[in-house]
Design an enzyme around this catalytic site. Structure first.
Site, PDB file in Angstrom:
ATOM      1  N   LYS A 199       0.836  -1.199   0.000  1.00 42.94           N
ATOM      2  CA  LYS A 199       0.000   0.000   0.000  1.00 42.94           C
ATOM      3  C   LYS A 199       0.875   1.254   0.000  1.00 42.94           C
ATOM      4  CE  LYS A 199      -1.845   2.614   3.039  1.00 42.94           C
ATOM      5  NZ  LYS A 199      -1.707   3.902   2.314  1.00 42.94           N
ATOM      6  N   GLY A 251       6.811   4.532   8.505  1.00 43.70           N
ATOM      7  CA  GLY A 251       5.952   5.699   8.679  1.00 43.70           C
ATOM      8  C   GLY A 251       6.110   6.273  10.079  1.00 43.70           C
ATOM      9  N   SER A 252       5.037   6.859  10.584  1.00 44.51           N
ATOM     10  CA  SER A 252       5.120   7.557  11.864  1.00 44.51           C
ATOM     11  C   SER A 252       5.184   6.572  13.033  1.00 44.51           C
ATOM     12  CB  SER A 252       3.908   8.473  12.038  1.00 44.51           C
ATOM     13  OG  SER A 252       2.727   7.715  12.076  1.00 44.51           O
ATOM     14  N   THR A 253       5.796   7.014  14.112  1.00 45.79           N
ATOM     15  CA  THR A 253       5.891   6.195  15.318  1.00 45.79           C
ATOM     16  C   THR A 253       4.504   5.902  15.878  1.00 45.79           C
ATOM     17  OG1 THR A 253       8.109   6.976  15.803  1.00 45.79           O
ATOM     18  CG2 THR A 253       6.836   6.155  17.675  1.00 45.79           C
ATOM     19  N   GLY A 256       3.009   3.167  13.868  1.00 43.17           N
ATOM     20  CA  GLY A 256       3.814   1.973  14.151  1.00 43.17           C
ATOM     21  C   GLY A 256       3.408   1.320  15.462  1.00 43.17           C
ATOM     22  N   GLU A 273       9.865   0.645  10.673  1.00 44.22           N
ATOM     23  CA  GLU A 273      10.885   1.675  10.469  1.00 44.22           C
ATOM     24  C   GLU A 273      10.176   3.004  10.664  1.00 44.22           C
ATOM     25  OE1 GLU A 273      12.657   4.457   9.353  1.00 44.22           O
ATOM     26  OE2 GLU A 273      12.953   3.761   7.285  1.00 44.22           O
ATOM     27  N   CYS A 307      13.429  10.295   7.431  1.00 44.40           N
ATOM     28  CA  CYS A 307      13.355   9.763   8.790  1.00 44.40           C
ATOM     29  C   CYS A 307      14.705   9.856   9.497  1.00 44.40           C
ATOM     30  CB  CYS A 307      12.864   8.326   8.768  1.00 44.40           C
ATOM     31  SG  CYS A 307      13.678   7.335   7.517  1.00 44.40           S
ATOM     32  N   GLU A 404       9.892  15.071  15.959  1.00 43.71           N
ATOM     33  CA  GLU A 404      10.258  14.986  14.551  1.00 43.71           C
ATOM     34  C   GLU A 404       9.456  16.028  13.782  1.00 43.71           C
ATOM     35  OE1 GLU A 404       9.028  11.453  12.236  1.00 43.71           O
ATOM     36  OE2 GLU A 404      11.090  11.375  11.533  1.00 43.71           O
TER      37      GLU A 404
HETATM   38  P1  NAI Z   1       1.618   7.841   8.670  1.00 44.44           P
HETATM   39  O1  NAI Z   1       2.418   6.954   9.563  1.00 44.44           O
HETATM   40  O2  NAI Z   1       0.191   8.089   9.024  1.00 44.44           O
HETATM   41  O3  NAI Z   1       1.623   7.238   7.173  1.00 44.44           O
HETATM   42  C1  NAI Z   1       2.547   6.289   6.686  1.00 44.44           C
HETATM   43  C2  NAI Z   1       1.806   5.184   5.957  1.00 44.44           C
HETATM   44  O4  NAI Z   1       0.977   4.484   6.886  1.00 44.44           O
HETATM   45  C3  NAI Z   1       0.857   5.672   4.865  1.00 44.44           C
HETATM   46  O5  NAI Z   1       0.854   4.760   3.818  1.00 44.44           O
HETATM   47  C4  NAI Z   1      -0.488   5.667   5.573  1.00 44.44           C
HETATM   48  O6  NAI Z   1      -1.576   5.563   4.699  1.00 44.44           O
HETATM   49  C5  NAI Z   1      -0.369   4.445   6.435  1.00 44.44           C
HETATM   50  N1  NAI Z   1      -1.240   4.425   7.611  1.00 44.44           N
HETATM   51  C6  NAI Z   1      -1.761   5.477   8.297  1.00 44.44           C
HETATM   52  N2  NAI Z   1      -2.512   5.047   9.338  1.00 44.44           N
HETATM   53  C7  NAI Z   1      -2.465   3.691   9.308  1.00 44.44           C
HETATM   54  C8  NAI Z   1      -3.020   2.675  10.130  1.00 44.44           C
HETATM   55  N3  NAI Z   1      -3.766   2.955  11.187  1.00 44.44           N
HETATM   56  N4  NAI Z   1      -2.761   1.370   9.829  1.00 44.44           N
HETATM   57  C9  NAI Z   1      -1.968   1.070   8.785  1.00 44.44           C
HETATM   58  N5  NAI Z   1      -1.422   1.991   7.965  1.00 44.44           N
HETATM   59  C10 NAI Z   1      -1.660   3.296   8.225  1.00 44.44           C
HETATM   60  O7  NAI Z   1       2.401   9.209   8.524  1.00 44.44           O
HETATM   61  P2  NAI Z   1       1.789  10.642   8.108  1.00 44.44           P
HETATM   62  O8  NAI Z   1       0.499  10.867   8.847  1.00 44.44           O
HETATM   63  O9  NAI Z   1       1.790  10.703   6.639  1.00 44.44           O
HETATM   64  O10 NAI Z   1       2.896  11.638   8.676  1.00 44.44           O
HETATM   65  C11 NAI Z   1       2.873  12.068  10.029  1.00 44.44           C
HETATM   66  C12 NAI Z   1       4.289  12.185  10.558  1.00 44.44           C
HETATM   67  O11 NAI Z   1       4.903  10.911  10.597  1.00 44.44           O
HETATM   68  C13 NAI Z   1       5.223  13.016   9.713  1.00 44.44           C
HETATM   69  O12 NAI Z   1       5.104  14.369   9.985  1.00 44.44           O
HETATM   70  C14 NAI Z   1       6.562  12.457  10.106  1.00 44.44           C
HETATM   71  O13 NAI Z   1       7.006  13.076  11.291  1.00 44.44           O
HETATM   72  C15 NAI Z   1       6.284  11.012  10.358  1.00 44.44           C
HETATM   73  N6  NAI Z   1       6.634  10.168   9.202  1.00 44.44           N
HETATM   74  C16 NAI Z   1       7.785   9.438   9.256  1.00 44.44           C
HETATM   75  C17 NAI Z   1       8.173   8.689   8.183  1.00 44.44           C
HETATM   76  C18 NAI Z   1       9.424   7.910   8.193  1.00 44.44           C
HETATM   77  O14 NAI Z   1       9.964   7.589   7.138  1.00 44.44           O
HETATM   78  N7  NAI Z   1       9.937   7.527   9.336  1.00 44.44           N
HETATM   79  C19 NAI Z   1       7.399   8.650   6.938  1.00 44.44           C
HETATM   80  C20 NAI Z   1       6.172   9.411   7.005  1.00 44.44           C
HETATM   81  C21 NAI Z   1       5.838  10.141   8.091  1.00 44.44           C
HETATM   82 MG    MG Z   2      -0.991   9.709   9.664  1.00 47.92          MG
END
Ligand code: NAI
Ligand code: MG
Length: 501
Positions: A199, A251-253, A256, A273, A307, A404
């Protein structure tokens, strides 16, 4: 005084801020977009059973690019079934060298079509074309090449441990490196003999959808890779699906942690990660000009949507003033603007939501008492942009030193001794990466042993290679991607303990 010196004296070099560049936009025509995309399931394009679509946009112009399917529970189920069928009926049993062949093909097609992918990546995600072209695409191809090489050598990679595939892997990726994160996920999974449901992030689905065309070109058997688009709800459906054997999430902590809670007790394998708040530590014996380049690359690369970004600069007190002066001068040379312009250093912020998050955290930094510096630069009127920002006078307790930001915002702190540098660098809930700048090799090793971070760069920053494992400590997650370590989460072993954790 020689003639040369005198000439030099009469005509001082212009200040960097006097440099001007004519626009050098990359052509968009190489990319052909559909008006509307379905879901890639079992090698076919399916209309979403959910009946829902949403628009994906260009964050640099806010123009809509295409309609994207919002997959629901039924759609995710079809994709998992397709992956299961492909796993049971062929993929897990074909000879490993055949698997290699497909991965090599994918790698080569990515190279052949790299310009098309680079333009699409910049269009949909906002990152500068120079980065998509020179970093994302070459590295994505390199990951497929690297894991293609392992696919038929797993017995040697894990001697006496009888590795076998896990089954169906559910993979959820973020928007900061859309195609590269896809490569990090899909290449090791396929090399190890698994099938995949991936996804992409809701704001950046287009390169993953174009990748489906690469899969068809490579004649990968149907169902081995399935792509379902949608937001977090789609991700959640994939996580909780009973027939998924392993979840890989970047993605976000916050998300995660929710996934970890959801999977507790299910027996599904999991790698996470997550975020970071890395320290980039500059000692007084470091080569300052090189360090400045590393600091800039550490936090302004990809608008700071990284990240492992070096978002906390730790400077030894004795060089604080000259270093900050050099850094501010360098900042004035960064060109912010059109991601498709080959001269652009800092492109568009990925989404309005992310821009608002950056703005809110920057406002908190000013309120808490840090001193803000932004070079004079004119931001485009449309789209989501944020000027490169440096905060000085930052206390460790400020939110901008703890949270972050995931934007082009650097917080500068100081230290006196190596011990103090270690203590401050480790004073974070995260532990993904760190940087050390010093002339002394012994000090690099001393620091690397003490920094609680998965990756420690020495006299460089943000260098990636498919052979090198990458991953976190503490709230940055667990499991490694890249290298031999990156295969392990996609394998089961007879009887033996796994190594590396
Ligand atoms: P997010 O963690 O919500 O999104 C990352 C992925 O997870 C996307 O594909 C999203 O659709 C999916 N996702 C969201 N909620 C989910 C759930 N409950 N179950 C399964 N999958 C889910 O991150 P977001 O909201 O885009 O960004 C928020 C903050 O997270 C950013 O400002 C940043 O600080 C951090 N972040 C860190 C990343 C990294 O590479 N470590 C990447 C993206 C965001
Ligand atoms: Mg989110």
């Amino acid at each position: 005084m020689s003639e040369l010196d005198r000439t030099h004296e009469r005509a001082p070099a212009p200040a960097p801020s006097d440099w001007t560049y004519a626009p050098a936009p990359e052509g968009r025509d190489i990319v052909t977009l559909d008006e509307r995309y379905g879901l890639f399931v079992g090698g076919e394009w399916l209309e979403p059973r959910s009946g829902e679509h949403y628009a994906t946009i260009s964050p640099a112009t806010e123009e809509p690019l295409a309609e994207i399917a919002q997959a629901g529970a039924e759609d995710v189920d079809l994709a998992v079934q397709a992956a299961r069928d492909a796993f049971e009926n062929g993929w897990s049993a074909i000879s490993p060298s055949e698997r290699s062949k497909y991965l090599f093909r994918i790698a080569r097609i990515l190279q052949e079509r790299s310009r098309e992918f680079a333009v699409l990546e910049s269009l949909n995600g906002g990152k500068p074309i120079r980065e998509s072209r020179d970093v994302d695409l070459p590295l994505a191809a390199a990951h497929f090449f690297y894991y293609a090489g392992w696919a038929d050598k797993l017995e040697y990679a894990f001697p006496n441990r009888r590795p076998r595939p896990v089954g169906v892997a559910g993979q959820i990726i973020p928007w900061n490196f859309p195609l590269l994160m896809l490569a990090w996920k899909i290449a090791p999974a396929l090399a190890a003999g698994n099938t995949v449901v991936l996804k992409p992030a809701e704001t950046t689905p287009l390169s993953a959808l174009l990748f489906c065309d690469v899969l068809r070109q490579a004649e990968l058997p149907p169902g081995v890779v399935n792509i379902v688009t949608g937001d977090g709800r789609t991700g959640a459906e994939l996580v909780k699906h009973e027939d998924v054997d392993k979840i890989a999430f970047t993605g976000s902590t916050e998300v995660g942690k929710a996934i970890q809670r959801e999977l507790a007790g299910t027996g599904k394998k999991l790698t996470l990660e997550l975020g970071g708040k890395a320290a980039n530590v500059i000692f007084d014996d470091a080569a300052l000009d090189q360090a400045v380049e590393g600091i800039v690359n550490g936090i302004y690369f990809n608008q700071g949507h990284v990240c492992c970004a070096g978002s906390r600069l730790l400077v030894q007190e004795s060089i604080y003033e000259p270093l900050v002066a050099k850094l501010k001068r360098r900042l004035a040379t960064l060109r912010v603007g059109d991601p498709l312009d080959k001269n652009t250093d800092v492109g568009a912020i990925n989404s309005r939501m992310q821009l608002e998050k950056i703005q809110e955290l920057v406002a908190s930094g000013e309120e808490e008492g840090a001193e803000i510096y932004q070079p004079p630069c004119r931001l485009p009127e449309k789209g989501y942009f944020f000027a490169p920002t440096v905060f000085t006078n930052v206390a460790q307790s400020y939110r901008i030193a703890q949270e972050e930001i995931f934007g082009p915002v650097l917080s500068v702190l100081t230290f006196r001794t190596p011990d103090e540098a270690v203590e401050k660098a480790n004073n974070t809930a995260y532990g993904l990466s760190a940087g050390v700048w010093t002339e002394k090799g012994s000090r690099i090793l001393w620091m690397a042993q003490r920094l609680r971070a998965g990756v420690v760069w020495a006299n460089t920053y943000n260098r990636f290679d498919p052979t090198a494992p990458f991953g976190g400590y503490k709230e940055s997650g667990f499991g490694r991607e890249g290298g031999l370590h990156g295969l392990e989460p996609y394998l089961d072993f007879d009887g033996a303990e796994t190594f590396g954790g």
